[in-house]
Scaffold this motif. Sequence first.
Motif, mmCIF file in Angstrom:
data_model
loop_
_atom_site.group_PDB
_atom_site.id
_atom_site.type_symbol
_atom_site.label_atom_id
_atom_site.label_comp_id
_atom_site.label_asym_id
_atom_site.label_seq_id
_atom_site.Cartn_x
_atom_site.Cartn_y
_atom_site.Cartn_z
ATOM 1 N N VAL A 146 0.873 -1.167 0.000
ATOM 2 C CA VAL A 146 0.000 0.000 0.000
ATOM 3 C C VAL A 146 0.911 1.218 0.000
ATOM 4 N N ASP A 147 0.953 1.941 -1.106
ATOM 5 C CA ASP A 147 1.791 3.133 -1.259
ATOM 6 C C ASP A 147 0.868 4.342 -1.346
ATOM 7 N N THR A 148 0.902 5.187 -0.332
ATOM 8 C CA THR A 148 -0.025 6.314 -0.257
ATOM 9 C C THR A 148 0.060 7.211 -1.486
ATOM 10 N N TYR A 149 1.240 7.414 -2.035
ATOM 11 C CA TYR A 149 1.390 8.276 -3.206
ATOM 12 C C TYR A 149 0.532 7.785 -4.367
ATOM 13 N N HIS A 150 0.446 6.481 -4.508
ATOM 14 C CA HIS A 150 -0.231 5.898 -5.663
ATOM 15 C C HIS A 150 -1.713 5.601 -5.446
ATOM 16 N N VAL A 151 -2.143 5.386 -4.211
ATOM 17 C CA VAL A 151 -3.517 4.914 -4.004
ATOM 18 C C VAL A 151 -4.414 5.874 -3.222
ATOM 19 N N TRP A 152 -3.905 7.006 -2.780
ATOM 20 C CA TRP A 152 -4.674 7.912 -1.913
ATOM 21 C C TRP A 152 -6.002 8.339 -2.512
ATOM 22 N N ARG B 277 -9.721 -5.847 2.604
ATOM 23 C CA ARG B 277 -9.619 -7.112 1.862
ATOM 24 C C ARG B 277 -8.185 -7.643 1.894
ATOM 25 N N ALA B 278 -7.220 -6.760 1.640
ATOM 26 C CA ALA B 278 -5.811 -7.167 1.654
ATOM 27 C C ALA B 278 -5.412 -7.707 3.020
ATOM 28 N N GLY B 279 -5.882 -7.043 4.061
ATOM 29 C CA GLY B 279 -5.579 -7.517 5.415
ATOM 30 C C GLY B 279 -6.223 -8.858 5.698
ATOM 31 N N ALA B 280 -7.489 -9.016 5.334
ATOM 32 C CA ALA B 280 -8.202 -10.276 5.573
ATOM 33 C C ALA B 280 -7.542 -11.438 4.835
ATOM 34 N N GLU B 281 -6.961 -11.142 3.683
ATOM 35 C CA GLU B 281 -6.286 -12.186 2.899
ATOM 36 C C GLU B 281 -4.826 -12.377 3.320
ATOM 37 N N GLY B 282 -4.341 -11.558 4.254
ATOM 38 C CA GLY B 282 -2.944 -11.664 4.697
ATOM 39 C C GLY B 282 -1.947 -11.256 3.631
ATOM 40 N N ARG B 283 -2.331 -10.290 2.799
ATOM 41 C CA ARG B 283 -1.491 -9.939 1.647
ATOM 42 C C ARG B 283 -0.701 -8.643 1.803
ATOM 43 N N ILE B 284 -0.914 -7.866 2.845
ATOM 44 C CA ILE B 284 -0.180 -6.597 2.938
ATOM 45 C C ILE B 284 1.271 -6.895 3.311
ATOM 46 N N ALA B 285 2.146 -6.653 2.356
ATOM 47 C CA ALA B 285 3.570 -6.925 2.543
ATOM 48 C C ALA B 285 4.353 -5.667 2.885
ATOM 49 N N GLY B 286 3.755 -4.500 2.681
ATOM 50 C CA GLY B 286 4.456 -3.258 2.974
ATOM 51 C C GLY B 286 3.512 -2.078 2.947
ATOM 52 N N TYR B 287 3.920 -1.036 3.665
ATOM 53 C CA TYR B 287 3.181 0.219 3.701
ATOM 54 C C TYR B 287 4.187 1.332 3.454
ATOM 55 N N GLN B 288 3.964 2.102 2.387
ATOM 56 C CA GLN B 288 4.866 3.191 2.016
ATOM 57 C C GLN B 288 4.126 4.516 2.144
ATOM 58 N N VAL B 289 4.816 5.506 2.714
ATOM 59 C CA VAL B 289 4.185 6.812 2.902
ATOM 60 C C VAL B 289 5.026 7.924 2.299
ATOM 61 N N CYS B 290 4.343 8.821 1.645
ATOM 62 C CA CYS B 290 4.851 10.103 1.190
ATOM 63 C C CYS B 290 3.644 10.843 0.642
ATOM 64 N N ASP B 291 3.781 12.132 0.434
ATOM 65 C CA ASP B 291 2.632 12.912 0.022
ATOM 66 C C ASP B 291 2.614 13.139 -1.478
ATOM 67 N N PHE B 292 1.449 13.457 -1.995
ATOM 68 C CA PHE B 292 1.220 13.721 -3.415
ATOM 69 C C PHE B 292 1.170 15.229 -3.600
ATOM 70 N N LEU B 293 2.119 15.771 -4.364
ATOM 71 C CA LEU B 293 2.247 17.217 -4.516
ATOM 72 C C LEU B 293 1.756 17.701 -5.874
ATOM 73 N N LEU B 294 1.226 18.893 -5.871
ATOM 74 C CA LEU B 294 0.901 19.629 -7.090
ATOM 75 C C LEU B 294 1.545 21.002 -6.988
ATOM 76 N N PRO B 295 1.957 21.600 -8.091
ATOM 77 C CA PRO B 295 1.881 21.044 -9.437
ATOM 78 C C PRO B 295 2.859 19.883 -9.603
ATOM 79 N N LEU B 296 2.549 19.019 -10.548
ATOM 80 C CA LEU B 296 3.417 17.878 -10.814
ATOM 81 C C LEU B 296 4.740 18.341 -11.405
ATOM 82 N N ALA B 297 5.801 17.655 -11.039
ATOM 83 C CA ALA B 297 7.111 17.897 -11.636
ATOM 84 C C ALA B 297 7.088 17.426 -13.090
ATOM 85 N N ASP B 298 8.070 17.830 -13.884
ATOM 86 C CA ASP B 298 8.165 17.366 -15.272
ATOM 87 C C ASP B 298 8.129 15.841 -15.337
#
Length: 149
Positions: free
Chosen positions: A46-52, A63-84
């Motif tokens: 679960v990568d916050t940048y990609h799924v927020w 669902r991921a937790g119930a299936e035992g599938r969460i292998a990692g949690y990544q955090v960072c923020d999503f900024l605007l304006p987007l870089a090139d």
Amino acid sequence: AQEHGVRLVLEALHPMFAADRAVISTLGQALDLAEPFPAETVGVVVDTYHVWWDPDLERQIARAGAEGRIAGYQVCDFLLPLADDALLSRGYMGDGFVDFATITRWVGQAGYTGDVEVEIFNQAIWDQPGDDVVATVAERYRRHVLPFL
């Protein structure tokens, strides 16, 4: 991978990367692909940048937790304006649009107790003194992530 005791981990990337970088855009799609395989063989991150932005995120994290599938949690923020290069539009937690309290709570409620990785791709941050970056990451983690685990 299974025959060799290797766990594959699928990561959804924000839909803006679908044209040139990824074929999985939602956590639900990653889980659907993982489903035919044992959880110890195929997990998800679960990568916050990609799924927020995903309106189905709460249900898919559960669902991921119930299936035992969460292998990692990544955090960072999503900024605007987007870089090139949009991949470099990640920021310190609290500088953008991600609701860390809510998403982190969902990840914790799903049973995840593993490491939390701060993953910031941003040239302006990379150009700062390392000690300053580490201090800022630690302070933002304590404020925006840790209380909700």
